[in-house]
Design an enzyme around this catalytic site. Structure first.
Site, PDB file in Angstrom:
ATOM      1  N   SER A 140       0.432  -1.336  -0.073  1.00  0.00           N
ATOM      2  CA  SER A 140      -0.361   0.292   0.089  1.00  0.00           C
ATOM      3  C   SER A 140       0.821   1.261  -0.038  1.00  0.00           C
ATOM      4  O   SER A 140       2.153   0.882   0.452  1.00  0.00           O
ATOM      5  CB  SER A 140      -1.109  -0.080   1.441  1.00  0.00           C
ATOM      6  OG  SER A 140      -1.017   1.062   1.418  1.00  0.00           O
ATOM      7  N   TYR A 153      -2.828  -1.049  10.596  1.00  0.00           N
ATOM      8  CA  TYR A 153      -2.351  -1.669   9.225  1.00  0.00           C
ATOM      9  C   TYR A 153      -0.974  -0.591   8.557  1.00  0.00           C
ATOM     10  O   TYR A 153      -0.320  -1.440   7.965  1.00  0.00           O
ATOM     11  CB  TYR A 153      -2.867  -1.013   8.234  1.00  0.00           C
ATOM     12  CG  TYR A 153      -3.341  -0.741   6.907  1.00  0.00           C
ATOM     13  CD1 TYR A 153      -4.166  -2.187   6.443  1.00  0.00           C
ATOM     14  CD2 TYR A 153      -3.313   0.218   5.696  1.00  0.00           C
ATOM     15  CE1 TYR A 153      -4.369  -2.208   4.785  1.00  0.00           C
ATOM     16  CE2 TYR A 153      -3.301  -0.380   4.575  1.00  0.00           C
ATOM     17  CZ  TYR A 153      -4.243  -1.281   4.014  1.00  0.00           C
ATOM     18  OH  TYR A 153      -4.253  -1.512   3.346  1.00  0.00           O
TER      19      TYR A 153
HETATM   20  N1  LIG Z   1      -8.158  -0.324  -1.583  1.00  0.00           N
HETATM   21  C1  LIG Z   1      -7.655   0.080  -1.591  1.00  0.00           C
HETATM   22  O1  LIG Z   1      -8.285   1.608  -1.323  1.00  0.00           O
HETATM   23  C2  LIG Z   1      -5.972   0.002  -0.741  1.00  0.00           C
HETATM   24  C3  LIG Z   1      -5.871   0.555  -0.529  1.00  0.00           C
HETATM   25  C4  LIG Z   1      -3.671   0.180  -1.021  1.00  0.00           C
HETATM   26  C5  LIG Z   1      -3.579  -1.199  -0.805  1.00  0.00           C
HETATM   27  N2  LIG Z   1      -4.495  -2.437  -0.407  1.00  0.00           N
HETATM   28  C6  LIG Z   1      -4.266  -3.836   0.127  1.00  0.00           C
HETATM   29  O2  LIG Z   1      -4.723  -4.499  -1.268  1.00  0.00           O
HETATM   30  C7  LIG Z   1      -5.007  -5.838  -0.677  1.00  0.00           C
HETATM   31  C8  LIG Z   1      -7.308  -6.341  -0.630  1.00  0.00           C
HETATM   32  O3  LIG Z   1      -7.804  -5.405  -0.689  1.00  0.00           O
HETATM   33  P1  LIG Z   1      -8.953  -5.160  -1.437  1.00  0.00           P
HETATM   34  O4  LIG Z   1      -8.970  -3.284  -0.711  1.00  0.00           O
HETATM   35  O5  LIG Z   1      -9.229  -5.649  -2.160  1.00  0.00           O
HETATM   36  O6  LIG Z   1      -9.613  -5.251   0.335  1.00  0.00           O
HETATM   37  P2  LIG Z   1     -10.981  -5.903   0.439  1.00  0.00           P
HETATM   38  O7  LIG Z   1     -12.121  -6.317  -0.659  1.00  0.00           O
HETATM   39  O8  LIG Z   1     -11.472  -6.143   1.581  1.00  0.00           O
HETATM   40  O9  LIG Z   1     -10.492  -7.359   0.316  1.00  0.00           O
HETATM   41  C9  LIG Z   1      -9.758  -7.998   0.868  1.00  0.00           C
HETATM   42  C10 LIG Z   1      -9.796  -9.351   0.612  1.00  0.00           C
HETATM   43  O10 LIG Z   1      -8.708 -10.581   1.934  1.00  0.00           O
HETATM   44  C11 LIG Z   1      -9.656 -11.181   2.539  1.00  0.00           C
HETATM   45  N3  LIG Z   1      -8.921 -11.500   3.616  1.00  0.00           N
HETATM   46  C12 LIG Z   1      -9.028 -10.649   4.702  1.00  0.00           C
HETATM   47  N4  LIG Z   1      -8.425 -11.518   5.833  1.00  0.00           N
HETATM   48  C13 LIG Z   1      -8.024 -12.274   5.713  1.00  0.00           C
HETATM   49  C14 LIG Z   1      -6.982 -12.976   6.111  1.00  0.00           C
HETATM   50  N5  LIG Z   1      -6.973 -13.537   7.461  1.00  0.00           N
HETATM   51  N6  LIG Z   1      -6.563 -14.511   5.488  1.00  0.00           N
HETATM   52  C15 LIG Z   1      -6.842 -14.344   4.246  1.00  0.00           C
HETATM   53  N7  LIG Z   1      -7.537 -13.276   3.747  1.00  0.00           N
HETATM   54  C16 LIG Z   1      -7.985 -12.297   4.288  1.00  0.00           C
HETATM   55  C17 LIG Z   1     -10.837 -10.943   2.299  1.00  0.00           C
HETATM   56  O11 LIG Z   1     -11.709 -11.854   2.923  1.00  0.00           O
HETATM   57  P3  LIG Z   1     -13.081 -11.714   4.077  1.00  0.00           P
HETATM   58  O12 LIG Z   1     -14.024 -11.621   2.400  1.00  0.00           O
HETATM   59  O13 LIG Z   1     -13.371 -13.141   3.817  1.00  0.00           O
HETATM   60  O14 LIG Z   1     -12.681 -10.463   4.588  1.00  0.00           O
HETATM   61  C18 LIG Z   1     -11.171 -10.130   1.244  1.00  0.00           C
HETATM   62  O15 LIG Z   1     -10.987 -11.763   0.163  1.00  0.00           O
HETATM   63  C19 LIG Z   1      -4.857  -5.880   0.859  1.00  0.00           C
HETATM   64  O16 LIG Z   1      -3.291  -6.471   0.784  1.00  0.00           O
HETATM   65  C20 LIG Z   1      -5.538  -3.995   1.351  1.00  0.00           C
HETATM   66  O17 LIG Z   1      -3.941  -3.666   1.585  1.00  0.00           O
HETATM   67  C21 LIG Z   1      -5.982  -1.627  -0.983  1.00  0.00           C
END
Ligand SMILES: NC(=O)c1ccc[n+]([C@@H]2O[C@H](COP(=O)([O-])OP(=O)(O)OC[C@H]3O[C@@H](n4cnc5c(N)ncnc54)[C@H](OP(=O)(O)O)[C@@H]3O)[C@@H](O)[C@H]2O)c1
Length: 282
Positions: A140, A153
């Site tokens: 991130s 985070y």
């Molecule tokens: N969206 C943003 O703005 C953003 C920005 C920077 C970085 N990121 C990074 O992008 C990645 C994906 O996030 P996203 O934004 O797509 O969010 P998201 O829609 O909340 O997806 C997160 C995913 O991670 C899974 N997860 C959560 N806890 C877990 C665990 N303990 N073990 C295995 N899987 C787990 C969730 O599963 P469940 O549905 O079962 O909870 C979901 O499939 C993350 O690493 C996040 O830090 C996101």
């Protein structure tokens, strides 16, 4: 060292594929020709991936047995090989640092850091044996800069950066490349998914920050920030493809304009000014 990477789609593990970036990238990489092994936690999310023709497995990074089972299952299907790993699944624990009990940090690090390390360590020997591999971590912009109310985070993403950049150097000459993707705001469920963690661990009504938390609560309840600069997950897919297939994968891929501005400010501003600017954002 001879480059033995095929530079074409092969097999990949993608974690956290129930929503957001992982859900999109699992399907997009399948369409690109990859054999995708995706993970989720809820049975209905596993079923939805399978309905789209993706091999899907249960994985919770906080459960080492589930990591071991995933690797065994995938390697049984590939004959012991794996071209790529995309560590992506994570949660966000909001809350001012002074309001965070240690257990909140433990949970944050089990999911976002220890689990990623565990899965990576199980895959590296497979890649060493075959002489190539791509490992991509969805870090991130908050792995590069701090941000108010997101200390847990931020710490977990800085930890991923430190560990995996070190590993990247240690893997020199092995044919295994590590890249970090550093997105800013991307459409996903990360904000609503953070709400239960906030309510579980932060006594927000009694916090000195209770007023500032109102905006955070509204953001999480409203499904996340409404920034016009927020991108769809295809922006992450575009750089993920590069990290997976380019002969010269980059160590860092900064995605979205806000993230690019943050990374640039970190390079050019004196520290005191940088942190003042960052503290004006919430
Ligand atoms: N969206 C943003 O703005 C953003 C920005 C920077 C970085 N990121 C990074 O992008 C990645 C994906 O996030 P996203 O934004 O797509 O969010 P998201 O829609 O909340 O997806 C997160 C995913 O991670 C899974 N997860 C959560 N806890 C877990 C665990 N303990 N073990 C295995 N899987 C787990 C969730 O599963 P469940 O549905 O079962 O909870 C979901 O499939 C993350 O690493 C996040 O830090 C996101």
């Amino acid at each position: 060292m001879v480059d033995r990477q095929p530079h074409k789609p092969g097999s990949i593990i993608i974690t956290g594929a129930s929503s957001g970036i992982g859900a999109y990238c699992a399907r997009a990489l399948k369409a690109d020709g990859w054999t995708v092994f995706a993970t989720a936690r809820k049975p209905e999310d596993i079923a939805a991936l399978q309905a789209d023709g993706i091999e899907a497995f249960y994985l919770d990074y906080r459960e080492p047995d589930s990591i071991a089972a995933l690797v065994d299952n995938v390697l049984a299907r590939t004959g012991g090989r794996l071209d790529a790993l995309f560590n992506n699944g994570a949660h966000a624990q909001p809350g001012a640092v002074e309001d965070l009990p240690v257990e909140a940090l433990r949970q944050q690090f089990e999911a976002n850091f220890f689990g990623w390390h565990d899965l990576t360590r199980r895959i590296v020997p497979v890649m060493r044996a075959q002489g190539y591999g791509r490992i991509v971590h969805c870090s991130s912009i908050l792995g590069l800069t701090p941000a108010l109310w997101r200390g847990a985070y931020v710490a977990s993403k800085h930890a991923v950066e430190g560990l995996m950049l070190t590993m990247r150097m240690e893997l020199r000459g092995s044919g295994i490349h590590i890249s970090l993707i550093e997105p800013g705001p991307v459409v996903s469920r990360i904000a609503p998914n953070a709400l239960p963690w906030f309510e579980r661990y932060v006594d927000h009504e009694r916090s000195v920050h209770r007023e500032a938390y109102q905006a955070q609560l509204a953001r999480m309840r409203g499904g996340g920030s409404k920034s016009r600069l927020k991108l769809e997950p295809d922006a992450v897919h575009a750089v993920l493809r590069h990290a997976l297939l380019s002969p010269k994968p980059r160590p860092h891929y900064v995605v979205t304009l806000p993230a690019k501005i943050g990374a640039a400010l970190k390079r050019i501003l004196p520290a005191r000014l940088l942190y003042r600017v960052l503290a004006s954002q919430s």
